[in-house]
Design a protein around this motif. Structure first.
Motif, PDB file in Angstrom:
ATOM      1  N   TYR A 400       0.780  -1.180   0.029  1.00  0.00           N
ATOM      2  CA  TYR A 400      -0.099   0.211  -0.169  1.00  0.00           C
ATOM      3  C   TYR A 400       0.978   1.230  -0.068  1.00  0.00           C
ATOM      4  CZ  TYR A 400      -3.776   3.030   1.038  1.00  0.00           C
ATOM      5  OH  TYR A 400      -4.803   4.036   1.325  1.00  0.00           O
ATOM      6  N   ARG A 404       0.726   3.505  -3.395  1.00  0.00           N
ATOM      7  CA  ARG A 404       0.111   5.041  -2.956  1.00  0.00           C
ATOM      8  C   ARG A 404       1.235   6.030  -2.698  1.00  0.00           C
ATOM      9  NH1 ARG A 404      -3.256   2.302  -5.261  1.00  0.00           N
ATOM     10  NH2 ARG A 404      -5.245   1.851  -4.134  1.00  0.00           N
ATOM     11  N   SER A 466       0.288  -9.009  -2.875  1.00  0.00           N
ATOM     12  CA  SER A 466      -0.336  -7.865  -2.324  1.00  0.00           C
ATOM     13  C   SER A 466      -0.404  -6.656  -3.342  1.00  0.00           C
ATOM     14  CB  SER A 466      -0.077  -7.357  -0.943  1.00  0.00           C
ATOM     15  OG  SER A 466      -0.210  -8.456  -0.154  1.00  0.00           O
ATOM     16  N   ILE A 470      -3.374  -4.468  -4.921  1.00  0.00           N
ATOM     17  CA  ILE A 470      -3.586  -3.097  -4.641  1.00  0.00           C
ATOM     18  C   ILE A 470      -3.517  -2.273  -6.010  1.00  0.00           C
ATOM     19  CG2 ILE A 470      -2.653  -1.252  -3.604  1.00  0.00           C
ATOM     20  CD1 ILE A 470      -1.808  -2.833  -1.451  1.00  0.00           C
ATOM     21  N   ILE A 473      -7.171  -1.793  -7.436  1.00  0.00           N
ATOM     22  CA  ILE A 473      -8.094  -1.041  -6.804  1.00  0.00           C
ATOM     23  C   ILE A 473      -8.002   0.438  -6.925  1.00  0.00           C
ATOM     24  CG2 ILE A 473      -8.988  -0.667  -4.268  1.00  0.00           C
ATOM     25  CD1 ILE A 473      -8.024  -3.275  -3.496  1.00  0.00           C
ATOM     26  N   GLU A 478     -10.856   4.480  -1.693  1.00  0.00           N
ATOM     27  CA  GLU A 478     -10.328   4.784  -0.324  1.00  0.00           C
ATOM     28  C   GLU A 478     -10.498   6.244   0.014  1.00  0.00           C
ATOM     29  OE1 GLU A 478      -6.084   3.692  -1.005  1.00  0.00           O
ATOM     30  OE2 GLU A 478      -6.811   2.046  -2.190  1.00  0.00           O
ATOM     31  N   VAL A 492      -7.404   1.039   4.447  1.00  0.00           N
ATOM     32  CA  VAL A 492      -6.790  -0.331   4.185  1.00  0.00           C
ATOM     33  C   VAL A 492      -7.818  -1.637   4.975  1.00  0.00           C
ATOM     34  CG1 VAL A 492      -4.542  -1.953   4.727  1.00  0.00           C
ATOM     35  CG2 VAL A 492      -4.353   0.768   4.137  1.00  0.00           C
ATOM     36  N   VAL A 496      -9.460  -1.849   1.204  1.00  0.00           N
ATOM     37  CA  VAL A 496      -8.298  -2.724   0.407  1.00  0.00           C
ATOM     38  C   VAL A 496      -8.247  -4.236   0.800  1.00  0.00           C
ATOM     39  CG1 VAL A 496      -5.745  -2.943  -0.008  1.00  0.00           C
ATOM     40  CG2 VAL A 496      -7.197  -0.512   0.137  1.00  0.00           C
ATOM     41  N   LEU A 500      -9.475  -7.503  -1.224  1.00  0.00           N
ATOM     42  CA  LEU A 500      -8.027  -8.689  -1.648  1.00  0.00           C
ATOM     43  C   LEU A 500      -8.350  -9.839  -0.699  1.00  0.00           C
ATOM     44  CD1 LEU A 500      -5.177  -6.075  -2.004  1.00  0.00           C
ATOM     45  CD2 LEU A 500      -6.662  -7.156  -3.706  1.00  0.00           C
TER      46      LEU A 500
END
Length: 580
Positions: A400, A404, A466, A470, A473, A478, A492, A496, A500
């Motif tokens: 993440y 991000r 992971s 992510i 998405i 978010e 998260v 998220v 997931l």
């Protein structure tokens, strides 16, 4: 007003220009959690590898700098011979794994071969069956004196020479190869399934047959996957401990991992072991650089940019011949060693199997009488489950941060997260020993160091799983949580992670299976009270208790199969082969 300072703009009558965030603005209290997680990643990966390098130049007596460790590590001919033997063995294993994995992947994805499901389940069985249990199975089959194949050969031919001898270089190569070609199959199968049939059709219209089309068109397009799987195969072969411990020592074929184990025997020479392991790291780095050099010089993109039609190659009269080859590979890797292991587990004496000699006493002894087996089973399953859970959670947060871009050095975090991929497990174990075994932490022989080492060992699997999820998405989901007053952590947790959950569950299983079986990393880190099944099995083999070993190994397999069966039910049978 303060909540809008980080996104304030200057108005000059034109389009607003966002102000560049300063380091102070980035390091708000809400960012401290992400910094803490990044620090955990550094502790798990950077610290052990840095300590490994420092220890290799440290004088164990004075604590000063020295090159004496390298002189002692490579100043003896047998130490150098072990390294060259390892490289030869690794190269031979790569060739054999490709011969096993690539044709099976092509047959199951691109042809009309019958029995595909049987082959897929057989290949997956090779993933579940630990390499050291496969080695024990082949010792029962092809031991020069008491192996069942050779005993049948002696009875039929009256010969005094064995038909096959597992205690040899080629025996070592074969057993190592059949225990690890699953990853070759997975990588190459995924690549085959992404190729459109248009280019193959063009080759067929120009007069090329199925074999020529495959060699000239199909296989070159999957060359990156083949090269990548070859590199993984080589790294796995040179770092594997269980198979060489069972086969190379009787074969009198020294390899690096056995020499490293000698450095860890009395008297303990951690500094020399660290120096001896550094070339393995250099070799892996060189291979990675070579892979990039080869792949960067050519392009490997099919002409059809979006998924075109994928038609199966008609093998005609070769359909059953292809299935026969696949069946032989599955039999060598899974069926033959598993059958003899089960026979030994239910026998009073594995050398003279008979229906009158069937017994459950081996399982009773393992579960209720043997001092280490029951606790080792609990430890292996518990440590594997905890390590898989911790790796997935850490990887989710790190992924993440990277996706991000929450921290300025997020790209460096991605590199650190995947770097254990090219660190041999036994080298990683030595690094953890050097970093955390001594005071003030003194974690040697504890469950903590096992979990930390396993998390680090399998972090690349968790991170790639992971991060891929992510990326799929959109951040707007978010942002909706943050508009309603939630923070990043809440986004998260509530957005998220739920989206997931299937991906993360699949990643958890991909980690749990090898973690519950892990030996190469555990062998140098376990203590008297934290022994795992893999180490106990190795002890039983040295004591010659092969019936007890087979029973304990069967119980571990049953537990793993039960866990994987739950995964099949929840995620579908192809969860191991899903493309993110």
């Amino acid at each position: 007003m303060t909540s809008f300072q980080s996104t304030s703009v200057e108005w000059s009558g034109e389009t607003p220009v966002p102000q560049k965030l300063s380091w102070f603005q980035r390091l708000q209290p809400s960012s401290l959690l992400w910094l803490f997680l990044a620090a955990i990643l550094v502790v798990l990966v950077v610290a052990p590898m840095s300590m490994l390098l420092v220890t290799s130049f440290t004088d164990g007596a004075t604590g000063g700098w020295t090159l004496g460790n390298y002189v002692e590590a490579y100043g003896h001919e047998r130490h150098v011979t072990a390294l060259t033997n390892t490289l030869k063995m690794g190269a031979a294993v790569v060739v054999l794994k490709l011969l096993f994995g690539v044709p099976l992947a092509w047959a199951c994805t691109r042809t009309d071969m019958p029995g595909k499901n049987f082959v897929r389940y057989g290949v997956f069985g090779a993933f579940i069956l630990p390499p050291y249990l496969g080695a024990v199975g082949w010792i029962l089959l092809a031991g020069p004196n008491t192996g069942w194949i050779n005993r049948a050969w002696y009875a039929l031919s009256q010969s005094s020479e064995p038909l096959v001898n597992v205690f040899s270089f080629w025996g070592l190569v074969l057993v190592t190869s059949i225990g690890g070609f699953f990853l070759v199959f997975v990588f190459v199968s995924t690549a085959f399934e992404m190729i459109s049939s248009e280019m193959e059709d063009a080759a067929n219209m120009l007069g090329a047959g199925p074999v020529k089309t495959a060699m000239k068109v199909t296989f070159p397009l999957v060359l990156p996957a083949i090269i990548g799987s070859a590199m993984i195969s080589f790294l796995g072969a040179i770092a594997l401990y269980g198979v060489p411990a069972l086969i190379s020592i009787p074969a009198r074929y020294p390899v690096v991992v056995i020499q490293l184990a000698e450095f860890f025997s009395f008297p303990l020479r951690v500094e020399v072991a660290a120096a001896y392991s550094i070339p393995l790291l250099l070799i892996t780095m060189s291979l990675l650089g070579l892979q990039r050099l080869v792949l960067n010089r050519k392009g490997y993109t099919s002409i059809s940019g979006k998924g075109g039609e994928r038609r199966l190659v008609k093998l005609g009269k070769w359909r059953w011949a292809m299935f026969g080859y696949c069946f032989v590979v599955v039999a060598l890797a899974v069926l033959m060693p598993l059958i003899v292991l089960l026979m030994a587990a239910f026998s009073k004496n594995w050398t003279s199997f008979s229906f009158d000699g069937l017994t459950l006493s081996n399982f009773y002894y393992v579960l209720f009488q043997h001092s280490s087996s029951q606790k080792a089973l609990i430890t292996s399953v518990s440590v594997g489950a905890v390590a898989a859970t911790a790796a997935i959670l850490l990887a989710l947060c790190i992924g993440y941060i990277v996706q991000r871009k929450l921290l300025p050095f997020s790209s460096a975090l991605a590199f650190i997260a995947v770097s254990p991929f090219v660190i041999p497990g036994i080298v990683l174990a030595i690094g953890f020993y050097a970093a955390y075994a001594f005071p003030p932490l003194a974690l040697y022989g504890t469950y903590t160091i096992l979990v930390l080492a396993f998390v680090t060992r399998f972090l690349p699997i968790a991170f790639t799983t992971s991060a891929a999820g992510i990326r799929a998405i959109h951040p707007e989901m978010e942002d909706a949580v943050r508009i309603l007053g939630g923070g990043r952590l809440e986004a998260v947790r509530s957005v998220v992670a739920p989206l997931l959950k299937r991906t993360l569950a699949g990643g958890w299983l991909l980690i749990f299976v090898p973690a519950a079986q892990e030996l190469s990393t555990a062998i140098f880190l376990v203590g008297p009270t934290t022994r795992v099944v893999s180490v106990v099995l190795l002890d039983l083999s040295e004591e010659g208790q092969l019936e007890t070993l087979a029973a304990l190994g069967t119980l571990l397999l049953l537990i793993i199969v039960a866990v994987v069966a739950v995964g099949f039910r929840y995620l579908g049978r192809d969860f191991m082969l899903r493309r993110q």
